[in-house]
Design an enzyme around this catalytic site. Structure first.
Site, mmCIF file in Angstrom:
data_model
loop_
_atom_site.group_PDB
_atom_site.id
_atom_site.type_symbol
_atom_site.label_atom_id
_atom_site.label_comp_id
_atom_site.label_asym_id
_atom_site.label_seq_id
_atom_site.Cartn_x
_atom_site.Cartn_y
_atom_site.Cartn_z
ATOM 1 N N ASP A 19 15.321 6.125 -15.357
ATOM 2 C CA ASP A 19 14.685 6.845 -16.262
ATOM 3 C C ASP A 19 15.466 7.119 -17.741
ATOM 4 O O ASP A 19 16.421 7.406 -17.545
ATOM 5 C CB ASP A 19 14.310 8.535 -15.684
ATOM 6 N N GLY A 22 12.599 5.873 -22.531
ATOM 7 C CA GLY A 22 11.917 6.192 -23.906
ATOM 8 C C GLY A 22 12.604 7.290 -24.575
ATOM 9 O O GLY A 22 12.627 7.085 -26.052
ATOM 10 N N HIS A 36 12.959 0.013 -22.982
ATOM 11 C CA HIS A 36 12.708 -0.566 -21.760
ATOM 12 C C HIS A 36 13.449 -1.979 -21.965
ATOM 13 O O HIS A 36 14.284 -2.272 -20.927
ATOM 14 C CB HIS A 36 11.408 -0.953 -21.628
ATOM 15 N N GLU A 66 1.578 5.594 -11.261
ATOM 16 C CA GLU A 66 1.279 6.495 -12.224
ATOM 17 C C GLU A 66 1.695 5.943 -13.537
ATOM 18 O O GLU A 66 0.768 6.477 -14.535
ATOM 19 C CB GLU A 66 1.926 7.523 -11.994
ATOM 20 N N LEU A 132 22.871 -10.174 -1.900
ATOM 21 C CA LEU A 132 22.473 -8.594 -2.250
ATOM 22 C C LEU A 132 20.784 -8.778 -2.209
ATOM 23 O O LEU A 132 20.330 -10.017 -2.715
ATOM 24 C CB LEU A 132 22.929 -8.462 -3.768
#
Ligand code: FPP
Length: 236
Positions: A19, A22, A36, A66, A132
């Site tokens: 997060d 932005g 991003h 969302e 991984l």
């Protein structure tokens, strides 16, 4: 590597809510999509570092159910980055024996076709890798995932369901639950991420925006996790 990191007590499964892209961009007078793009650079380093640390499963939240509410330009920018990610990273992921899984309804009509094509290549070219396990949650929602499992169980005509059979219908079937969920950028919500799987996860928060999340910050979060006393509802 940090001296206080205990490599003998590493989590098997680390999940990350990436997060702050932005806000990182805004503070620099840049477009959100540039944030991003910078976030993808962090992601590359964190995937590499997860391998060095011996983490077996890494799950990142790339796009939630969302996130469709965001402006069209930003949404299409994120999906273009998915294509770019596959173009630039596939070779290294294969060389490093990384297996990529996508968690979420990524094959949905709303996902741009070129992104779907790239994801198909990413999944099929890494499916036999044994290093991984890198999970990208894309068009993912924890509640939607639970309803997907319920729908499949109803269709099978199941009249009894155990936690194990339920979990076998989630996108993470066969994987351990994350011992730790890291969220960057100072927010402290789970935002519909791994709703079932997070039941006993430690949540580690850092104020650092995702594009500034370095391998050293990652280690600090794992050290924080290692300090926690995990009792799973029991007591000492
Ligand atoms: C959160 O920052 C970031 C996202 C919702 C998108 C992250 C997606 C990528 C980096 C590209 C994904 C591609 C692959 C292949 C993994 P935010 O925009 O919510 O930041 P803010 O809270 O500061 O506004």
């Amino acid at each position: 590597m940090r001296e206080d990191l205990d490599l003998t007590r590493m989590p098997q499964h680390v999940a990350i809510i990436m997060d702050g892209n932005g806000r990182w961009a805004k503070e620099r007078g840049m477009l959100r999509v540039q944030g991003h793009r910078a976030g993808l650079e962090s992601l590359r380093e964190i995937v590499r570092h997860s391998q060095r640390l011996g983490v077996k499963y890494l799950t990142v939240y790339a796009f939630s159910t969302e996130n469709w509410k965001r402006p069209k330009d930003e949404v299409s920018g994120i999906f273009k980055l998915v294509v770019k990610y596959v173009q630039t990273e596939l070779k290294e992921l294969c060389e490093n024996n990384v297996r990529v899984n996508i968690l979420g309804n990524w094959d949905d009509l709303s996902v741009p076709q070129e992104s779907k094509d790239s994801l198909k290549v990413l999944i099929s070219s890494t499916e036999n890798n044994t290093g991984l396990n890198f999970n990208i949650a894309l068009n993912y929602g924890g509640r939607a995932e639970i309803l997907k499992a319920v729908g499949e169980l109803l269709a099978e005509g199941a009249d009894q369901v155990s936690e194990e059979t339920f979990a076998a219908h989630l996108y993470t079937a066969g994987m351990p639950d994350p011992e730790v969920i890291i969220r960057t950028s100072g927010e402290n919500r789970l935002s519909n991420f791994l709703t079932w799987q997070s039941a006993y996860s430690e949540i580690v928060l850092t104020p650092v925006y995702w594009p500034d999340f370095t391998p050293d910050e990652y280690e600090k979060c794992i050290v924080e996790f290692q300090k926690r006393d995990r009792r799973f509802g029991g007591h000492k």
